[in-house]
Design a protein around this motif. Structure first.
Motif, PDB file in Angstrom:
ATOM      1  N   ALA A 110      26.143 -13.061  12.081  1.00  0.00           N
ATOM      2  CA  ALA A 110      26.753 -13.941  11.090  1.00  0.00           C
ATOM      3  C   ALA A 110      25.771 -15.034  10.668  1.00  0.00           C
ATOM      4  CB  ALA A 110      28.036 -14.556  11.641  1.00  0.00           C
ATOM      5  N   GLU A 111      25.038 -15.600  11.631  1.00  0.00           N
ATOM      6  CA  GLU A 111      24.071 -16.654  11.300  1.00  0.00           C
ATOM      7  C   GLU A 111      22.890 -16.109  10.492  1.00  0.00           C
ATOM      8  OE1 GLU A 111      24.372 -19.959  11.593  1.00  0.00           O
ATOM      9  OE2 GLU A 111      26.372 -19.559  12.380  1.00  0.00           O
ATOM     10  N   HIS A 169      20.248 -15.837   5.178  1.00  0.00           N
ATOM     11  CA  HIS A 169      19.742 -15.112   4.018  1.00  0.00           C
ATOM     12  C   HIS A 169      20.550 -15.431   2.757  1.00  0.00           C
ATOM     13  CE1 HIS A 169      16.591 -13.031   6.053  1.00  0.00           C
ATOM     14  NE2 HIS A 169      17.410 -12.469   6.904  1.00  0.00           N
ATOM     15  N   LEU A 170      21.847 -15.569   2.890  1.00  0.00           N
ATOM     16  CA  LEU A 170      22.672 -15.929   1.742  1.00  0.00           C
ATOM     17  C   LEU A 170      22.296 -17.320   1.225  1.00  0.00           C
ATOM     18  CD1 LEU A 170      24.981 -15.245  -0.171  1.00  0.00           C
ATOM     19  CD2 LEU A 170      26.555 -16.208   1.523  1.00  0.00           C
ATOM     20  N   TYR A 191      13.491 -11.343  11.505  1.00  0.00           N
ATOM     21  CA  TYR A 191      14.868 -11.085  11.103  1.00  0.00           C
ATOM     22  C   TYR A 191      15.232  -9.612  11.288  1.00  0.00           C
ATOM     23  CZ  TYR A 191      14.453 -15.742   9.250  1.00  0.00           C
ATOM     24  OH  TYR A 191      14.231 -17.084   9.128  1.00  0.00           O
ATOM     25  N   GLN A 192      14.287  -8.719  11.002  1.00  0.00           N
ATOM     26  CA  GLN A 192      14.559  -7.293  11.194  1.00  0.00           C
ATOM     27  C   GLN A 192      14.797  -6.997  12.677  1.00  0.00           C
ATOM     28  OE1 GLN A 192      15.066  -4.874   8.869  1.00  0.00           O
ATOM     29  NE2 GLN A 192      15.733  -3.735  10.657  1.00  0.00           N
ATOM     30  N   THR A 214      18.390  -5.645  14.099  1.00  0.00           N
ATOM     31  CA  THR A 214      18.429  -4.372  14.821  1.00  0.00           C
ATOM     32  C   THR A 214      18.934  -4.570  16.246  1.00  0.00           C
ATOM     33  OG1 THR A 214      16.583  -3.553  13.502  1.00  0.00           O
ATOM     34  CG2 THR A 214      17.034  -2.399  15.570  1.00  0.00           C
ATOM     35  N   GLU A 215      18.435  -5.595  16.919  1.00  0.00           N
ATOM     36  CA  GLU A 215      18.855  -5.895  18.292  1.00  0.00           C
ATOM     37  C   GLU A 215      20.341  -6.239  18.336  1.00  0.00           C
ATOM     38  OE1 GLU A 215      17.963  -6.587  22.466  1.00  0.00           O
ATOM     39  OE2 GLU A 215      17.034  -5.450  20.867  1.00  0.00           O
ATOM     40  N   SER A 216      20.798  -7.044  17.392  1.00  0.00           N
ATOM     41  CA  SER A 216      22.215  -7.421  17.354  1.00  0.00           C
ATOM     42  C   SER A 216      23.099  -6.202  17.163  1.00  0.00           C
ATOM     43  CB  SER A 216      22.474  -8.420  16.221  1.00  0.00           C
ATOM     44  OG  SER A 216      21.818  -9.624  16.474  1.00  0.00           O
ATOM     45  N   ALA A 217      22.739  -5.340  16.216  1.00  0.00           N
ATOM     46  CA  ALA A 217      23.534  -4.145  15.964  1.00  0.00           C
ATOM     47  C   ALA A 217      23.621  -3.284  17.225  1.00  0.00           C
ATOM     48  CB  ALA A 217      22.943  -3.339  14.810  1.00  0.00           C
TER      49      ALA A 217
END
Length: 189
Positions: free
Chosen positions: A38-39, A44-45, A116-117, A121-124
């Motif tokens: 979410a962060e 990015h938003l 960020y990538q 990826t780690e979060s997913a």
């Protein structure tokens, strides 16, 4: 129970040391990674909403204020420009002199795209693992590039998820319901 006008709540949970009434949810290991996602999304938003404007360093070159005033000024600037929702905003720096003019310097992040990538990826992966998902393809996340048939991998992953995650939970709840029905004098039909 028949003939009784009582309401009750039954909680079925596996034993977890230190948790008497309610145990933590089984996906609790992924909660922080969901917040991280979410962060990252907020960052990015906000960066896009701010016109992809890079981060900055603001130098106040008219002397260094006393510590209390410095904290107040930094706090005001950070509250206005800080956090993931304020991506691409400013930092504050106090200096003794540079012809008494405020300067603005760009503060680029090195390899930000790779950071960020990695985090995404780690979060997913951690979120999927927390939910007991053995392959991202089970929930429609493509893990390979190109046009390949992953049917065998999906079948194996589904069988493994059923064996490791789903069946133990089904067995646990089935045994708990049998105990509840038995205590109530009911036959399980």
């Amino acid at each position: 129970f028949e003939g009784e006008d009582r309401e009750f709540l039954c909680v079925f949970q596996p034993y977890v040391p230190g948790h008497f009434y309610f145990s933590p949810v089984d996906y609790s290991g992924g909660v922080q990674y969901a917040a991280l996602e979410a962060e990252i999304s907020n960052y990015h938003l906000a960066n896009i909403k701010n016109g992809l404007f890079p981060g900055m360093l603001i130098n106040f070159n008219n002397g260094v204020p006393d510590p209390q005033e410095k904290i107040e000024i930094e706090g005001k600037v950070q509250s206005k420009f800080g956090g993931t929702g304020q991506a691409g905003r400013v930092m504050v720096q106090f200096n003794d002199d540079a012809d008494s003019a405020t300067t603005i310097d760009m503060a680029p992040i090195s390899d930000a795209d790779k950071q960020y990538q990695f985090l995404s990826t780690e979060s997913a992966q951690k979120i999927l693992t927390a939910h007991g998902i053995t392959s991202a393809q089970l929930v429609g996340i493509n893990t390979e590039n190109g046009f390949t048939n992953n049917a065998d991998e999906i079948v194996v992953a589904e069988a493994e998820t059923m064996r490791v995650t789903v069946r133990p939970m089904q067995d646990f709840h089935g045994e708990a319901l049998e105990a509840l029905f038995s205590a109530a004098g009911q036959d399980r039909k």
